[in-house]
Write a protein that holds these residues in place. Sequence first.
Motif, mmCIF file in Angstrom:
data_model
loop_
_atom_site.group_PDB
_atom_site.id
_atom_site.type_symbol
_atom_site.label_atom_id
_atom_site.label_comp_id
_atom_site.label_asym_id
_atom_site.label_seq_id
_atom_site.Cartn_x
_atom_site.Cartn_y
_atom_site.Cartn_z
ATOM 1 N N SER A 89 0.833 -1.205 0.000
ATOM 2 C CA SER A 89 0.000 0.000 0.000
ATOM 3 C C SER A 89 0.868 1.255 0.000
ATOM 4 O O SER A 89 1.990 1.249 0.510
ATOM 5 C CB SER A 89 -0.874 0.029 1.247
ATOM 6 N N SER A 90 0.329 2.303 -0.584
ATOM 7 C CA SER A 90 1.032 3.590 -0.611
ATOM 8 C C SER A 90 0.028 4.680 -0.932
ATOM 9 O O SER A 90 -0.878 4.472 -1.732
ATOM 10 C CB SER A 90 2.106 3.567 -1.700
ATOM 11 N N THR A 91 0.189 5.809 -0.299
ATOM 12 C CA THR A 91 -0.597 6.987 -0.684
ATOM 13 C C THR A 91 0.325 8.005 -1.349
ATOM 14 O O THR A 91 0.161 8.353 -2.522
ATOM 15 C CB THR A 91 -1.272 7.613 0.556
ATOM 16 N N ARG A 92 1.319 8.486 -0.587
ATOM 17 C CA ARG A 92 2.194 9.566 -1.073
ATOM 18 C C ARG A 92 3.007 9.170 -2.293
ATOM 19 O O ARG A 92 3.014 9.871 -3.318
ATOM 20 C CB ARG A 92 3.159 10.006 0.043
ATOM 21 N N THR A 93 3.744 8.067 -2.183
ATOM 22 C CA THR A 93 4.702 7.715 -3.239
ATOM 23 C C THR A 93 3.973 7.403 -4.537
ATOM 24 O O THR A 93 4.338 7.909 -5.605
ATOM 25 C CB THR A 93 5.542 6.499 -2.790
ATOM 26 N N ARG A 94 2.932 6.599 -4.439
ATOM 27 C CA ARG A 94 2.214 6.188 -5.640
ATOM 28 C C ARG A 94 1.555 7.389 -6.316
ATOM 29 O O ARG A 94 1.677 7.601 -7.518
ATOM 30 C CB ARG A 94 1.154 5.146 -5.263
ATOM 31 N N ARG A 127 7.256 -0.669 -5.873
ATOM 32 C CA ARG A 127 7.256 -0.819 -4.410
ATOM 33 C C ARG A 127 7.039 -2.297 -4.107
ATOM 34 O O ARG A 127 6.120 -2.928 -4.659
ATOM 35 C CB ARG A 127 6.160 0.008 -3.748
ATOM 36 N N HIS A 143 14.453 3.655 0.395
ATOM 37 C CA HIS A 143 13.395 4.462 -0.202
ATOM 38 C C HIS A 143 14.097 5.713 -0.762
ATOM 39 O O HIS A 143 14.006 6.804 -0.206
ATOM 40 C CB HIS A 143 12.371 4.832 0.873
ATOM 41 N N GLN A 150 12.351 9.099 -1.383
ATOM 42 C CA GLN A 150 11.958 9.743 -0.123
ATOM 43 C C GLN A 150 13.142 10.519 0.457
ATOM 44 O O GLN A 150 12.991 11.655 0.918
ATOM 45 C CB GLN A 150 11.486 8.690 0.879
ATOM 46 N N PRO A 196 7.905 11.027 7.301
ATOM 47 C CA PRO A 196 7.658 10.571 5.922
ATOM 48 C C PRO A 196 6.212 10.140 5.691
ATOM 49 O O PRO A 196 5.781 10.046 4.534
ATOM 50 C CB PRO A 196 8.611 9.384 5.765
ATOM 51 N N GLY A 197 5.484 9.888 6.784
ATOM 52 C CA GLY A 197 4.133 9.378 6.680
ATOM 53 C C GLY A 197 4.176 7.895 6.311
ATOM 54 O O GLY A 197 5.189 7.408 5.826
ATOM 55 N N PRO A 198 3.095 7.174 6.520
ATOM 56 C CA PRO A 198 1.921 7.639 7.251
ATOM 57 C C PRO A 198 2.260 7.785 8.740
ATOM 58 O O PRO A 198 3.020 7.003 9.279
ATOM 59 C CB PRO A 198 0.906 6.519 7.031
#
Length: 344
Positions: free
Chosen positions: A70-75, A123, A151, A154, A294-296
């Motif tokens: 899962s990813s929010t920011r990177t994707r 990822r 990463h 990042q 870096p989140g989450p």
Amino acid sequence: MSWWTELALIEQAAMKASRYAAGSLLTVGDLPVAEVAAILAATDRIERMPSADRARMLTGRRIALLFYESSTRTRTSFELAAKSLGAITTLVSDKSSSIEKGESLKDTGLTLRALGAECIILRHANSGAPYLLAKATGLPVLNAGDGMHEHPSQALLDLRTILARLPGVDTGRIDSKTLAGVTVVITGDILHSRVARSNAMLLPKLGAKVLLCGPKELLPEDALALGCSGNTGAVEIEREFDKALKRAQVVMMLRIQRERLAGLELDLADYVARYQLSEERLAVGAPEAVVMHPGPMIRGLEIAGEVADGPNSAIEDQVRHGLAVRTALLVRALGAGGFESVTV
Ligand code: CP
């Protein structure tokens, strides 16, 4: 042999054994400072371009986003970055593809290449997976986070955030002394953190001191080896967060990766008492420090909500810099000529 040492040996062997397509970004370990400077310069130039010019840079080029985690920011930022450059993107996720039926990483990569993908952003939960994919496909691969390994994008976006937020840093001159005198405290689950590894390898290249902070369970002594070669002493360990904060110009908080704790006993109440970045702790220890994550992030665990939303916080800046840096990484991956032209 500890897993830190094991990872370093696997990486050295992988880099020796194979040549990867130009423009790949698998690790920050092999990025010379001049290349870091070139990526940051390209980021600045692309960011300043009128959007219509930017949208012509990779018109019609095909980029695959291959996400096994899962990813929010990177994707999202890689996808938006690619689209802003005019590229065509496709997302393949382990949850809704033939990966669920058991297809291997190699065969998935070869399939994407046969469909015209010119670059793959990967990822993966396994450390080293991007090396395998880059070797199997011969395509430029951008490591979007592999297991507990690295990463790289990042770390580059974190570097750009630090350069933008710290007063008195000469951002026009990126070299081995740009961050001399700057201490970046990284606190939390260092053991499982690819973000910590990439930052501990990248920031000392520009002269920063990286002070790792956390309990023994989450921060093994051999993390000291993360300092880049020839930069002995660039990475230190301080177990007491309040002491570490006294030295910090930047404090980077990390999430406890419950999904990777596997049998490791951690008293969360004790952890919060000793390592949470609270308003009071920040005010006493490092009132001027730039706060990053870096989140989450888990508000109320490693960081108090008031700090995440407070004036020291650069957390949303990190996300914005991520979008910008990833445009440059895509141009670098897909058009060496184009990349050169934005860096001259
Ligand atoms: N920092 C980071 O990698 O966030 P995501 O997992 O949301 O991509």
